[in-house]
Design an enzyme around this catalytic site. Structure first.
Site, PDB file in Angstrom:
ATOM      1  N   LYS A   1       0.845  -1.210   0.000  1.00 36.67           N
ATOM      2  CA  LYS A   1       0.000   0.000   0.000  1.00 36.67           C
ATOM      3  C   LYS A   1       0.875   1.253   0.000  1.00 36.67           C
ATOM      4  O   LYS A   1       2.091   1.148   0.206  1.00 36.67           O
ATOM      5  CB  LYS A   1      -0.913  -0.019   1.229  1.00 36.67           C
ATOM      6  CG  LYS A   1      -0.177   0.171   2.545  1.00 36.67           C
ATOM      7  CD  LYS A   1      -1.079  -0.047   3.749  1.00 36.67           C
ATOM      8  CE  LYS A   1      -0.296   0.171   5.030  1.00 36.67           C
ATOM      9  NZ  LYS A   1      -1.012  -0.330   6.212  1.00 36.67           N
TER      10      LYS A   1
ATOM     11  N   TYR B   1      18.342  30.032   5.288  1.00 34.61           N
ATOM     12  CA  TYR B   1      17.262  30.872   5.821  1.00 34.61           C
ATOM     13  C   TYR B   1      17.433  31.083   7.322  1.00 34.61           C
ATOM     14  O   TYR B   1      17.782  30.152   8.058  1.00 34.61           O
ATOM     15  CB  TYR B   1      15.911  30.204   5.589  1.00 34.61           C
ATOM     16  CG  TYR B   1      15.431  30.299   4.160  1.00 34.61           C
ATOM     17  CD1 TYR B   1      15.135  31.537   3.590  1.00 34.61           C
ATOM     18  CD2 TYR B   1      15.275  29.154   3.401  1.00 34.61           C
ATOM     19  CE1 TYR B   1      14.692  31.606   2.276  1.00 34.61           C
ATOM     20  CE2 TYR B   1      14.836  29.221   2.089  1.00 34.61           C
ATOM     21  CZ  TYR B   1      14.546  30.455   1.533  1.00 34.61           C
ATOM     22  OH  TYR B   1      14.117  30.540   0.236  1.00 34.61           O
TER      23      TYR B   1
HETATM   24  C1  LIG Z   1      -0.228  -1.259   6.946  1.00 38.30           C
HETATM   25  C2  LIG Z   1      -0.884  -2.428   7.540  1.00 38.30           C
HETATM   26  C3  LIG Z   1      -0.178  -3.614   7.767  1.00 38.30           C
HETATM   27  C4  LIG Z   1       1.316  -3.732   7.536  1.00 38.30           C
HETATM   28  O1  LIG Z   1       2.016  -3.196   8.644  1.00 38.30           O
HETATM   29  P1  LIG Z   1       3.601  -3.265   8.777  1.00 38.30           P
HETATM   30  O2  LIG Z   1       3.852  -2.802  10.152  1.00 38.30           O
HETATM   31  O3  LIG Z   1       4.168  -2.365   7.741  1.00 38.30           O
HETATM   32  O4  LIG Z   1       4.015  -4.677   8.551  1.00 38.30           O
HETATM   33  C5  LIG Z   1      -0.868  -4.727   8.199  1.00 38.30           C
HETATM   34  N1  LIG Z   1      -2.207  -4.654   8.433  1.00 38.30           N
HETATM   35  C6  LIG Z   1      -2.916  -3.533   8.251  1.00 38.30           C
HETATM   36  C7  LIG Z   1      -4.377  -3.537   8.516  1.00 38.30           C
HETATM   37  C8  LIG Z   1      -2.278  -2.375   7.816  1.00 38.30           C
HETATM   38  O5  LIG Z   1      -2.991  -1.255   7.659  1.00 38.30           O
END
Ligand SMILES: *Cc1c(COP(=O)(O)O)cnc(C)c1O
Length: 387
Positions: free
Chosen positions: A34, A283
């Site tokens: 994702k 800056y």
């Molecule tokens: C993002 C997510 C994961 C993965 O988490 P990591 O800590 O990156 O392994 C697993 N389950 C859900 C529901 C998530 O939103």
């Protein structure tokens, strides 16, 4: 190209295999890609991971899922859309062969309508809320209504039941004990209505790394005649959060020593200048040279994802040039950063600088910026090159 990201396909595969091995080969490891593969490029990661044998991938939404599906073709790789709740997405989910996470009667009805219209039975994964208070249905009456709706549906099949832990990186966390109790109750409700999901899943990278939940979910899945699944993201990219000691846990990391960063972020030196003591830099003139210095100007700044908190006097960040640390001098600008190369030989216009890679990790950036490696990785802009 002044600012780019190199992705090691070999490391991504090694990390996926290490995660799967530590989770256990009897557990299905869903590879979370994702948020554009945590900044590594979702389609690049999807292609590499599917080739390496990943059977399940997790994406943010239907748009990202459609891109991944297009890159993969219509093969056997399953794609779970992890952010649910968009009723209007149902038809596109079906058309692109994506599997949504859902948790309300309305979600199921929308999916059912789309499935019937397409003349195609579809699978969904049902999320149960066990303490995140984010996505998911609460155990008890609300869950019962959704389960009954699913049990009567001819078009929607409940393929998975899942929950997400809020403190999986804390060994022995009370919240995990509570979540396990609630999830076990949810699974008992699932069994009682006669649903037979193929997968039961809980937890992320830290759950694999810490380990205790994996054993638990295996047993729960087995009792239901299902397979345990885990959804790992961060470890695929070479990072794990430190395991914290909660109420009596050991804090041993099982996975962390086995993974290596996949992403190297590079920029180049636009020019080098020698300055006298008393010269101000950046800056706010927050930096004043106390002695003669040699400074290098880099083609990256906060608009590229190099956090402003890395400025000297704030997080005191650095980059790596020629294998040595070059400290940030003054404030990081929008597309420019100045670093100290007084003690590094041979730096010139066109020299390469590592913004993130060997000698400067996502954890370092996270510390400077007061955040977590996840946010750093997701915030990196620039072209992705698969190496
Ligand atoms: C993002 C997510 C994961 C993965 O988490 P990591 O800590 O990156 O392994 C697993 N389950 C859900 C529901 C998530 O939103």
């Amino acid at each position: 190209m002044k600012n780019w990201v190199e992705i090691s396909g070999a490391r991504l595969v090694e990390n996926f295999r290490a995660t799967r091995a530590v989770a256990g080969n009897d557990v299905e490891t869903l590879a979370v890609i994702k948020a554009d593969g945590y900044g590594h490029g979702a389609t690049i990661c999807a292609t590499v991971l599917a080739k390496a044998g990943a059977r399940w991938l997790g994406v943010t939404d239907v748009e990202e899922g459609a891109k991944v599906r297009e890159a993969l073709g219509e093969g056997a790789t399953r794609v779970l859309v992890m952010r649910g709740g968009e009723l209007g997405d149902a038809a596109a989910l079906v058309a692109n062969g994506l599997t949504p996470v859902m948790w309300t009667v309305e979600h199921v009805s929308a999916m059912e309508k789309a499935a019937r219209a397409a003349g195609q039975r579809v699978c969904i994964h049902l999320e149960v809320d066990t303490g995140m208070t984010r996505q998911g249905v609460t155990v008890g009456d609300a869950l019962q209504k959704v389960l009954e709706r699913l049990a009567e549906s001819r078009w929607v099949s409940c393929e998975g039941v899942m929950t997400h832990l809020c403190c999986s990186e804390v060994a022995g966390a009370k919240t995990t004990v509570v979540a396990q109790k609630l999830f076990a109750e949810a699974l008992a409700q699932v069994a009682a209505v006669g649903l037979k999901p193929d997968f039961v899943h809980i937890g992320n990278t830290s759950a694999v790394d810490e380990g205790s939940t994996m054993q638990w979910v295996r047993q729960q899945a087995k009792a239901l005649g299902a397979r345990a699944m885990v959804r790992a993201g961060l470890s695929l990219y070479g990072y794990c959060l430190p395991i914290e000691i909660g109420g009596g846990g050991t804090g041993d990391a099982r996975l962390q020593p086995k993974v290596k960063p996949v992403l190297t972020w590079k920029t180049c030196v636009l020019g080098v200048s020698d300055v006298e003591a008393g010269t101000t830099v950046g800056y706010g003139a927050t930096f004043v040279a106390e002695r003669k210095m040699r400074l290098a100007l880099l083609a990256a700044g906060y608009a590229d994802g190099f956090r402003r908190e890395a400025s000297s006097g704030l997080g005191n960040g650095w980059v790596m040039i020629g294998g040595k640390r070059a400290s940030v001098v003054g404030r990081v600008s929008m597309n420019l950063t100045v670093v100290d190369v007084s003690d590094i030989e041979g730096v010139a216009e066109g020299s390469e600088a590592l913004l993130l890679g060997d000698g400067v990790g996502a954890e370092d950036h996270a510390r400077w910026a007061g955040t977590i490696p996840y946010e750093i990785l997701c915030g990196i802009r620039g072209t992705r090159l698969l190496r």
